[in-house]
Scaffold this motif. Structure first.
Motif, short mmCIF file in Angstrom:
data_model
loop_
_atom_site.label_atom_id
_atom_site.label_comp_id
_atom_site.label_asym_id
_atom_site.label_seq_id
_atom_site.Cartn_x
_atom_site.Cartn_y
_atom_site.Cartn_z
N GLY A 31 -42.76 91.28 70.61
CA GLY A 31 -41.62 92.02 70.10
C GLY A 31 -40.71 91.41 69.36
N GLY A 32 -41.04 89.98 68.88
CA GLY A 32 -40.08 89.24 68.07
C GLY A 32 -40.26 89.63 66.44
N LYS A 33 -38.90 89.14 65.83
CA LYS A 33 -38.56 89.20 64.61
C LYS A 33 -39.68 88.41 63.68
N ARG A 34 -40.12 87.43 64.31
CA ARG A 34 -41.03 86.51 63.27
C ARG A 34 -42.48 86.51 64.10
N THR A 35 -43.33 86.26 62.87
CA THR A 35 -44.68 86.12 63.48
C THR A 35 -45.15 84.66 62.97
N VAL A 36 -45.77 83.82 63.69
CA VAL A 36 -46.02 82.51 63.39
C VAL A 36 -47.68 82.78 63.34
N ILE A 37 -48.14 81.84 62.07
CA ILE A 37 -49.54 81.90 61.81
C ILE A 37 -50.04 80.94 62.34
N LEU A 38 -51.24 80.77 63.13
CA LEU A 38 -51.94 79.77 63.57
C LEU A 38 -53.43 79.84 63.21
N GLY A 39 -53.91 78.97 62.47
CA GLY A 39 -55.17 79.19 61.79
C GLY A 39 -56.00 78.11 61.78
N ALA A 40 -57.38 78.33 61.72
CA ALA A 40 -58.37 77.25 61.69
C ALA A 40 -59.78 77.91 61.00
N HIS A 41 -60.28 77.38 60.13
CA HIS A 41 -61.63 77.94 59.48
C HIS A 41 -62.86 77.64 60.61
N PHE A 42 -63.68 78.82 60.34
CA PHE A 42 -64.76 78.72 61.37
C PHE A 42 -66.22 78.70 60.45
N ASP A 43 -66.16 78.63 59.09
CA ASP A 43 -67.17 78.59 58.58
C ASP A 43 -67.66 77.09 58.34
N HIS A 44 -69.26 77.01 57.84
CA HIS A 44 -69.34 75.57 57.58
C HIS A 44 -70.55 75.68 56.25
N LEU A 45 -71.42 74.69 56.35
CA LEU A 45 -72.32 74.32 55.34
C LEU A 45 -73.64 74.94 55.21
N GLY A 46 -74.12 75.72 56.42
CA GLY A 46 -75.16 76.19 56.42
C GLY A 46 -76.23 75.21 56.69
N MET A 47 -77.26 75.23 55.71
CA MET A 47 -78.58 74.21 55.85
C MET A 47 -78.06 73.05 54.92
N GLY A 48 -76.83 72.93 54.47
CA GLY A 48 -76.60 71.64 53.50
C GLY A 48 -75.87 72.17 52.19
N GLY A 49 -76.78 71.86 51.11
CA GLY A 49 -76.12 72.18 49.99
C GLY A 49 -75.42 71.16 49.47
N GLU A 50 -74.20 71.88 48.55
CA GLU A 50 -73.57 70.92 47.54
C GLU A 50 -72.46 70.08 48.15
#
Length: 411
Positions: A114-133
Protein backbone atom coordinates in the motif's frame (compact mmCIF):
# COMPACT_ATOMS: atom_id res chain seq x y z
CA UNK A 1 12.27 -36.63 -21.83
CA UNK A 2 13.26 -33.06 -20.98
CA UNK A 3 9.67 -32.07 -20.23
CA UNK A 4 9.06 -35.19 -18.14
CA UNK A 5 12.21 -34.64 -16.13
CA UNK A 6 11.45 -30.96 -15.55
CA UNK A 7 7.94 -31.80 -14.45
CA UNK A 8 9.37 -34.32 -12.01
CA UNK A 9 11.79 -31.72 -10.61
CA UNK A 10 9.06 -29.14 -10.18
CA UNK A 11 6.79 -31.70 -8.57
CA UNK A 12 9.39 -32.78 -6.04
CA UNK A 13 10.15 -29.22 -4.96
CA UNK A 14 6.61 -27.94 -4.92
CA UNK A 15 5.08 -31.03 -3.36
CA UNK A 16 3.75 -30.18 0.05
CA UNK A 17 3.75 -26.42 -0.46
CA UNK A 18 0.04 -26.53 -1.22
CA UNK A 19 -0.47 -28.06 2.22
CA UNK A 20 0.78 -24.88 3.85
CA UNK A 21 -1.57 -22.18 2.72
CA UNK A 22 -0.68 -19.71 5.48
CA UNK A 23 2.98 -20.57 5.99
CA UNK A 24 5.33 -19.43 3.23
CA UNK A 25 7.34 -22.22 1.56
CA UNK A 26 10.81 -22.69 2.97
CA UNK A 27 12.69 -23.77 -0.14
CA UNK A 28 16.42 -23.20 0.23
CA UNK A 29 18.53 -21.17 -2.16
CA UNK A 30 20.47 -24.30 -3.02
CA UNK A 31 17.27 -26.07 -4.05
CA UNK A 32 16.32 -23.15 -6.31
CA UNK A 33 19.79 -23.13 -7.87
CA UNK A 34 19.77 -26.89 -8.46
CA UNK A 35 16.46 -26.67 -10.32
CA UNK A 36 17.50 -23.72 -12.48
CA UNK A 37 21.00 -25.10 -13.12
CA UNK A 38 19.84 -28.66 -13.86
CA UNK A 39 20.76 -30.30 -17.15
CA UNK A 40 17.05 -30.72 -17.93
CA UNK A 41 16.74 -26.95 -18.57
CA UNK A 42 19.54 -27.11 -21.16
CA UNK A 43 21.17 -23.87 -20.07
CA UNK A 44 18.05 -21.64 -20.17
CA UNK A 45 18.90 -19.97 -23.46
CA UNK A 46 16.55 -17.06 -24.23
CA UNK A 47 13.55 -18.19 -26.25
CA UNK A 48 14.25 -21.90 -25.67
CA UNK A 49 12.06 -24.55 -24.09
CA UNK A 50 14.46 -24.65 -21.13
CA UNK A 51 13.98 -20.93 -20.54
CA UNK A 52 10.19 -21.36 -20.66
CA UNK A 53 10.43 -24.18 -18.13
CA UNK A 54 12.54 -21.94 -15.87
CA UNK A 55 9.96 -19.16 -16.22
CA UNK A 56 7.16 -21.54 -15.25
CA UNK A 57 9.11 -22.59 -12.17
CA UNK A 58 9.62 -18.96 -11.16
CA UNK A 59 5.94 -18.14 -11.68
CA UNK A 60 5.02 -20.96 -9.32
CA UNK A 61 7.59 -19.85 -6.74
CA UNK A 62 6.25 -16.28 -6.75
CA UNK A 63 2.67 -17.52 -6.42
CA UNK A 64 3.56 -19.81 -3.52
CA UNK A 65 5.35 -16.93 -1.78
CA UNK A 66 2.13 -14.92 -1.95
CA UNK A 67 3.26 -12.34 -4.49
CA UNK A 68 0.61 -11.02 -6.84
CA UNK A 69 0.56 -10.15 -10.53
CA UNK A 70 1.12 -6.43 -10.93
CA UNK A 71 -2.46 -5.88 -12.17
CA UNK A 72 -5.66 -7.85 -11.85
CA UNK A 73 -5.68 -8.43 -15.61
CA UNK A 74 -2.09 -9.71 -15.82
CA UNK A 75 -0.35 -12.95 -14.97
CA UNK A 76 3.22 -13.27 -13.72
CA UNK A 77 4.85 -12.87 -17.13
CA UNK A 78 5.65 -10.04 -19.49
CA UNK A 79 5.94 -11.55 -22.94
CA UNK A 80 8.11 -10.02 -25.64
CA UNK A 81 9.33 -11.08 -29.06
CA UNK A 82 12.47 -10.01 -30.86
CA UNK A 83 14.48 -10.68 -33.95
CA UNK A 84 18.05 -11.72 -33.07
CA UNK A 85 20.62 -9.43 -34.62
CA UNK A 86 23.29 -10.72 -36.93
CA UNK A 87 25.22 -7.47 -36.93
CA UNK A 88 26.42 -6.56 -33.38
CA UNK A 89 26.23 -2.86 -34.26
CA UNK A 90 22.50 -2.88 -35.00
CA UNK A 91 19.68 -2.63 -32.50
CA UNK A 92 17.41 -5.51 -31.59
CA UNK A 93 13.96 -5.29 -33.19
CA UNK A 94 11.28 -5.86 -30.53
CA UNK A 95 7.75 -6.90 -31.33
CA UNK A 96 8.57 -8.16 -34.79
CA UNK A 97 6.94 -11.56 -35.17
CA UNK A 98 8.49 -13.33 -38.15
CA UNK A 99 9.77 -16.80 -38.91
CA UNK A 100 13.14 -15.73 -37.48
CA UNK A 101 11.82 -14.05 -34.32
CA UNK A 102 12.03 -15.50 -30.82
CA UNK A 103 9.52 -15.24 -28.01
CA UNK A 104 10.66 -14.72 -24.43
CA UNK A 105 9.24 -13.62 -21.10
CA UNK A 106 10.15 -11.67 -18.01
CA UNK A 107 8.64 -13.02 -14.79
CA UNK A 108 7.43 -10.55 -12.18
CA UNK A 109 5.49 -10.51 -8.93
CA UNK A 110 4.41 -7.69 -6.61
CA UNK A 111 4.59 -7.30 -2.85
CA UNK A 112 1.93 -4.65 -2.36
CA UNK A 113 2.28 -2.88 0.99
CA UNK A 114 0.00 0.00 0.00
CA UNK A 115 2.99 2.31 -0.39
CA UNK A 116 3.37 5.26 -2.71
CA UNK A 117 6.66 3.90 -4.06
CA UNK A 118 7.58 0.60 -5.69
CA UNK A 119 11.17 -0.62 -5.50
CA UNK A 120 12.35 -2.89 -8.33
CA UNK A 121 14.55 -5.84 -7.36
CA UNK A 122 15.81 -7.79 -10.36
CA UNK A 123 17.96 -10.67 -11.58
CA UNK A 124 18.26 -12.34 -14.96
CA UNK A 125 17.38 -16.03 -15.23
CA UNK A 126 18.60 -16.82 -18.75
CA UNK A 127 21.98 -18.26 -19.69
CA UNK A 128 23.89 -19.59 -22.72
CA UNK A 129 22.11 -22.84 -23.48
CA UNK A 130 24.59 -25.23 -25.07
CA UNK A 131 27.27 -22.57 -25.45
CA UNK A 132 27.47 -20.49 -28.59
CA UNK A 133 28.87 -17.03 -29.11
CA UNK A 134 29.19 -16.01 -25.46
CA UNK A 135 30.83 -19.22 -24.27
CA UNK A 136 34.48 -19.38 -23.19
CA UNK A 137 34.45 -23.17 -23.53
CA UNK A 138 36.37 -24.65 -26.47
CA UNK A 139 35.06 -28.24 -26.41
CA UNK A 140 32.04 -29.87 -28.01
CA UNK A 141 28.61 -28.27 -27.32
CA UNK A 142 27.63 -28.88 -23.70
CA UNK A 143 24.99 -27.64 -21.27
CA UNK A 144 26.04 -24.34 -19.72
CA UNK A 145 24.12 -24.59 -16.44
CA UNK A 146 24.87 -21.05 -15.24
CA UNK A 147 24.66 -21.72 -11.50
CA UNK A 148 26.48 -18.52 -10.58
CA UNK A 149 25.40 -16.77 -13.79
CA UNK A 150 22.70 -16.23 -12.80
CA UNK A 151 20.79 -18.86 -10.85
CA UNK A 152 22.61 -17.41 -7.83
CA UNK A 153 21.02 -13.98 -8.27
CA UNK A 154 17.60 -15.52 -8.83
CA UNK A 155 17.89 -17.65 -5.69
CA UNK A 156 18.95 -14.68 -3.55
CA UNK A 157 16.07 -12.65 -4.97
CA UNK A 158 13.58 -15.40 -4.10
CA UNK A 159 14.98 -15.45 -0.56
CA UNK A 160 14.63 -11.67 -0.42
CA UNK A 161 11.04 -11.89 -1.66
CA UNK A 162 10.21 -14.25 1.20
CA UNK A 163 11.89 -12.01 3.80
CA UNK A 164 10.22 -8.88 2.44
CA UNK A 165 6.85 -10.63 2.40
CA UNK A 166 7.32 -11.52 6.06
CA UNK A 167 8.27 -7.95 7.09
CA UNK A 168 5.32 -6.52 9.03
CA UNK A 169 6.62 -2.94 8.98
CA UNK A 170 7.39 -2.50 5.27
CA UNK A 171 6.28 0.81 3.76
CA UNK A 172 7.41 0.52 0.16
CA UNK A 173 6.00 -1.88 -2.40
CA UNK A 174 8.48 -4.31 -4.00
CA UNK A 175 8.36 -5.59 -7.55
CA UNK A 176 10.42 -8.74 -8.02
CA UNK A 177 11.48 -9.13 -11.67
CA UNK A 178 13.32 -12.03 -13.27
CA UNK A 179 14.65 -10.87 -16.65
CA UNK A 180 15.22 -12.96 -19.76
CA UNK A 181 17.57 -12.05 -22.60
CA UNK A 182 20.36 -10.58 -20.47
CA UNK A 183 23.01 -12.71 -22.16
CA UNK A 184 21.83 -11.51 -25.58
CA UNK A 185 22.21 -7.85 -24.62
CA UNK A 186 19.96 -6.87 -21.68
CA UNK A 187 16.89 -7.57 -23.80
CA UNK A 188 14.37 -8.32 -21.04
CA UNK A 189 15.29 -5.37 -18.84
CA UNK A 190 15.47 -3.07 -21.85
CA UNK A 191 12.00 -4.14 -22.93
CA UNK A 192 10.62 -3.78 -19.39
CA UNK A 193 12.15 -0.32 -18.90
CA UNK A 194 10.63 0.88 -22.17
CA UNK A 195 7.31 -0.94 -21.63
CA UNK A 196 7.00 -0.76 -17.85
CA UNK A 197 4.25 -2.52 -15.98
CA UNK A 198 4.12 0.42 -13.58
CA UNK A 199 4.78 4.16 -13.50
CA UNK A 200 8.59 4.48 -13.34
CA UNK A 201 8.24 7.86 -11.65
CA UNK A 202 7.08 5.93 -8.57
CA UNK A 203 10.28 3.81 -8.54
CA UNK A 204 12.82 5.25 -6.06
CA UNK A 205 15.63 2.84 -7.03
CA UNK A 206 16.45 -0.52 -8.59
CA UNK A 207 18.75 -3.26 -7.24
CA UNK A 208 20.25 -5.87 -9.59
CA UNK A 209 21.72 -9.22 -8.51
CA UNK A 210 23.99 -10.81 -11.09
CA UNK A 211 26.59 -13.47 -10.19
CA UNK A 212 26.48 -13.33 -6.40
CA UNK A 213 27.24 -16.99 -5.72
CA UNK A 214 31.02 -17.06 -5.37
CA UNK A 215 31.76 -14.93 -2.29
CA UNK A 216 35.40 -15.57 -1.41
CA UNK A 217 37.00 -16.14 1.97
CA UNK A 218 37.91 -12.46 2.25
CA UNK A 219 34.21 -11.60 1.64
CA UNK A 220 34.91 -9.19 -1.19
CA UNK A 221 31.66 -7.82 -2.60
CA UNK A 222 31.48 -5.51 -5.61
CA UNK A 223 28.69 -2.93 -5.63
CA UNK A 224 28.30 -0.74 -8.72
CA UNK A 225 26.08 2.30 -9.21
CA UNK A 226 27.03 3.97 -5.94
CA UNK A 227 27.18 7.37 -7.62
CA UNK A 228 23.61 7.24 -8.93
CA UNK A 229 22.21 8.79 -5.73
CA UNK A 230 24.08 10.61 -2.95
CA UNK A 231 22.72 8.30 -0.22
CA UNK A 232 24.26 5.06 -1.48
CA UNK A 233 27.82 5.27 -0.04
CA UNK A 234 26.70 6.13 3.49
CA UNK A 235 23.92 3.53 3.43
CA UNK A 236 26.16 0.75 2.13
CA UNK A 237 29.01 1.44 4.53
CA UNK A 238 26.90 2.00 7.65
CA UNK A 239 24.99 -1.27 7.17
CA UNK A 240 27.98 -3.35 6.05
CA UNK A 241 27.99 -6.57 8.13
CA UNK A 242 31.62 -7.35 7.35
CA UNK A 243 32.07 -7.41 3.57
CA UNK A 244 35.20 -6.06 1.93
CA UNK A 245 33.27 -3.65 -0.26
CA UNK A 246 34.57 -2.61 -3.68
CA UNK A 247 32.40 0.35 -4.69
CA UNK A 248 32.04 1.71 -8.20
CA UNK A 249 30.08 4.86 -9.00
CA UNK A 250 29.05 4.14 -12.59
CA UNK A 251 25.42 3.26 -13.28
CA UNK A 252 26.37 1.71 -16.62
CA UNK A 253 27.65 -1.84 -16.80
CA UNK A 254 27.15 -5.19 -18.55
CA UNK A 255 24.01 -6.15 -16.63
CA UNK A 256 20.34 -5.28 -16.25
CA UNK A 257 20.67 -2.30 -13.89
CA UNK A 258 21.92 -0.30 -16.88
CA UNK A 259 18.44 -0.35 -18.46
CA UNK A 260 17.03 1.42 -15.39
CA UNK A 261 19.90 3.87 -14.95
CA UNK A 262 19.16 5.01 -18.52
CA UNK A 263 15.62 5.82 -17.32
CA UNK A 264 17.08 8.12 -14.62
CA UNK A 265 16.53 5.65 -11.77
CA UNK A 266 19.21 5.16 -9.07
CA UNK A 267 20.65 1.65 -9.25
CA UNK A 268 22.90 -0.81 -7.46
CA UNK A 269 24.49 -3.95 -8.91
CA UNK A 270 25.80 -6.64 -6.56
CA UNK A 271 28.52 -9.01 -7.83
CA UNK A 272 30.98 -11.44 -6.17
CA UNK A 273 33.46 -11.61 -9.04
CA UNK A 274 34.36 -13.63 -12.10
CA UNK A 275 36.05 -17.02 -11.98
CA UNK A 276 37.44 -19.79 -14.17
CA UNK A 277 33.99 -21.36 -14.62
CA UNK A 278 32.45 -18.16 -16.04
CA UNK A 279 30.49 -18.91 -19.23
CA UNK A 280 31.59 -22.55 -19.18
CA UNK A 281 29.73 -25.83 -18.56
CA UNK A 282 31.54 -26.12 -15.21
CA UNK A 283 29.52 -23.30 -13.60
CA UNK A 284 27.61 -25.77 -11.43
CA UNK A 285 25.49 -25.64 -8.28
CA UNK A 286 27.92 -27.43 -5.95
CA UNK A 287 30.53 -24.67 -6.42
CA UNK A 288 28.42 -21.87 -4.93
CA UNK A 289 28.89 -20.31 -1.51
CA UNK A 290 25.35 -20.51 -0.12
CA UNK A 291 26.31 -19.01 3.24
CA UNK A 292 27.72 -16.03 1.35
CA UNK A 293 24.50 -15.72 -0.64
CA UNK A 294 22.55 -15.68 2.61
CA UNK A 295 24.74 -12.83 3.92
CA UNK A 296 24.09 -10.85 0.75
CA UNK A 297 20.34 -11.38 1.00
CA UNK A 298 20.32 -10.13 4.62
CA UNK A 299 22.47 -7.14 3.68
CA UNK A 300 20.08 -6.08 0.91
CA UNK A 301 17.10 -6.58 3.22
CA UNK A 302 18.71 -4.11 5.65
CA UNK A 303 19.33 -1.69 2.79
CA UNK A 304 15.67 -1.77 1.73
CA UNK A 305 14.58 -1.10 5.30
CA UNK A 306 16.98 1.83 5.60
CA UNK A 307 15.90 3.26 2.25
CA UNK A 308 12.26 3.35 3.32
CA UNK A 309 13.26 6.17 5.68
CA UNK A 310 14.60 8.19 2.71
CA UNK A 311 11.70 10.34 1.57
CA UNK A 312 13.58 11.47 -1.53
CA UNK A 313 16.08 9.39 -3.50
CA UNK A 314 17.66 11.89 -5.85
CA UNK A 315 19.06 10.59 -9.14
CA UNK A 316 22.58 11.53 -10.22
CA UNK A 317 24.26 10.84 -13.55
CA UNK A 318 27.65 9.15 -13.41
CA UNK A 319 30.64 8.97 -15.67
CA UNK A 320 30.21 6.17 -18.20
CA UNK A 321 33.34 4.14 -17.58
CA UNK A 322 32.63 1.89 -20.55
CA UNK A 323 33.17 4.84 -22.92
CA UNK A 324 36.76 5.10 -21.69
CA UNK A 325 37.61 1.46 -22.33
CA UNK A 326 40.15 1.19 -25.18
CA UNK A 327 39.46 -0.99 -28.21
CA UNK A 328 41.56 -4.14 -28.54
CA UNK A 329 42.98 -5.92 -31.57
CA UNK A 330 44.48 -8.72 -29.47
CA UNK A 331 43.75 -10.56 -26.21
CA UNK A 332 46.00 -12.14 -23.61
CA UNK A 333 43.51 -14.88 -22.80
CA UNK A 334 43.07 -14.21 -19.09
CA UNK A 335 40.15 -13.58 -16.75
CA UNK A 336 40.96 -10.45 -14.72
CA UNK A 337 40.16 -10.33 -11.02
CA UNK A 338 37.77 -7.38 -11.02
CA UNK A 339 37.65 -7.37 -7.22
CA UNK A 340 41.40 -6.90 -6.79
CA UNK A 341 42.11 -3.56 -5.12
CA UNK A 342 45.90 -3.72 -5.02
CA UNK A 343 48.41 -2.34 -7.53
CA UNK A 344 48.43 -4.09 -10.90
CA UNK A 345 46.00 -6.46 -12.62
CA UNK A 346 45.59 -9.82 -10.89
CA UNK A 347 44.81 -12.83 -13.11
CA UNK A 348 41.86 -14.89 -11.91
CA UNK A 349 42.00 -17.48 -14.69
CA UNK A 350 44.02 -18.41 -17.78
CA UNK A 351 42.39 -19.68 -20.98
CA UNK A 352 43.82 -22.71 -22.73
CA UNK A 353 46.03 -22.28 -25.79
CA UNK A 354 46.04 -18.49 -25.54
CA UNK A 355 49.03 -16.07 -25.37
CA UNK A 356 49.06 -15.88 -21.56
CA UNK A 357 49.14 -19.66 -21.11
CA UNK A 358 51.85 -20.05 -23.77
CA UNK A 359 53.90 -17.40 -21.93
CA UNK A 360 53.61 -19.39 -18.68
CA UNK A 361 51.33 -16.97 -16.83
CA UNK A 362 49.29 -18.45 -14.00
CA UNK A 363 46.18 -17.79 -11.96
CA UNK A 364 47.12 -15.41 -9.14
CA UNK A 365 49.86 -13.63 -11.09
CA UNK A 366 49.68 -9.84 -10.85
CA UNK A 367 50.56 -8.06 -14.09
CA UNK A 368 52.64 -4.98 -13.25
CA UNK A 369 54.13 -4.20 -16.67
CA UNK A 370 53.14 -4.92 -20.27
CA UNK A 371 55.62 -3.79 -22.90
CA UNK A 372 56.80 -0.29 -22.04
CA UNK A 373 53.71 0.46 -19.92
CA UNK A 374 53.43 0.18 -16.17
CA UNK A 375 50.21 -1.51 -15.04
CA UNK A 376 48.74 -0.09 -11.84
CA UNK A 377 45.07 -0.99 -12.28
CA UNK A 378 42.55 -2.44 -14.72
CA UNK A 379 42.32 0.68 -16.86
CA UNK A 380 46.08 1.03 -17.30
CA UNK A 381 46.26 -2.68 -18.22
CA UNK A 382 43.62 -2.17 -20.91
CA UNK A 383 45.40 0.90 -22.27
CA UNK A 384 48.67 -1.04 -22.40
CA UNK A 385 47.02 -3.98 -24.21
CA UNK A 386 45.27 -1.74 -26.77
CA UNK A 387 48.53 -0.71 -28.51
CA UNK A 388 49.36 -4.24 -29.71
CA UNK A 389 48.31 -5.94 -32.92
CA UNK A 390 48.21 -9.55 -34.03
CA UNK A 391 51.75 -10.81 -34.60
CA UNK A 392 53.36 -8.48 -32.05
CA UNK A 393 55.64 -9.79 -29.31
CA UNK A 394 56.50 -8.05 -26.05
CA UNK A 395 57.58 -8.60 -22.46
CA UNK A 396 55.15 -9.01 -19.59
CA UNK A 397 56.19 -8.65 -15.95
CA UNK A 398 54.12 -10.25 -13.20
CA UNK A 399 54.44 -10.53 -9.45
CA UNK A 400 54.24 -14.15 -8.30
CA UNK A 401 54.73 -15.18 -4.68
CA UNK A 402 56.35 -11.86 -3.83
CA UNK A 403 58.86 -12.06 -6.69
CA UNK A 404 58.84 -10.51 -10.14
CA UNK A 405 58.76 -12.85 -13.15
CA UNK A 406 59.46 -11.70 -16.72
CA UNK A 407 58.13 -13.55 -19.74
CA UNK A 408 57.87 -13.12 -23.50
CA UNK A 409 54.32 -13.00 -24.82
CA UNK A 410 53.27 -13.27 -28.47
CA UNK A 411 49.85 -12.08 -29.71
Amino acid sequence: LVMKLSTFLLGILLLGLSCKEKELPNISMEEDVRVLASDSLKGRETGSEGARMAASYLEQRLADLGLKPITAEADYTQEFSFKPRRDPHTEIEFGTVTDSSLNAQNVLGLIDNGGKRTVILGAHFDHLGMGGEGSLYRGEPAVHNGADDNASGVAVLLKLAKMLKERPDARDNYLIVFFSGEEMGLLGSNYFAKNPALNLEQVPYMINLDMVGRLRAEKTLSVSGTGTTPVWPQTLNSLNPGFELVLSESGVGPSDHTSFYLQDIPVLHFFTGQHEDYHKPSDDAELLNYEGMDLIASYILDITREMEAQEEVAFRTTKNESEEVPRFKVAMGVIPDYLFSGEGMRIDGVSEDKPAQKAGLQKGDIVVQLGDSTVVDMMSYMRALSVFESGDETTVVVTRGGEQVRAKIAF
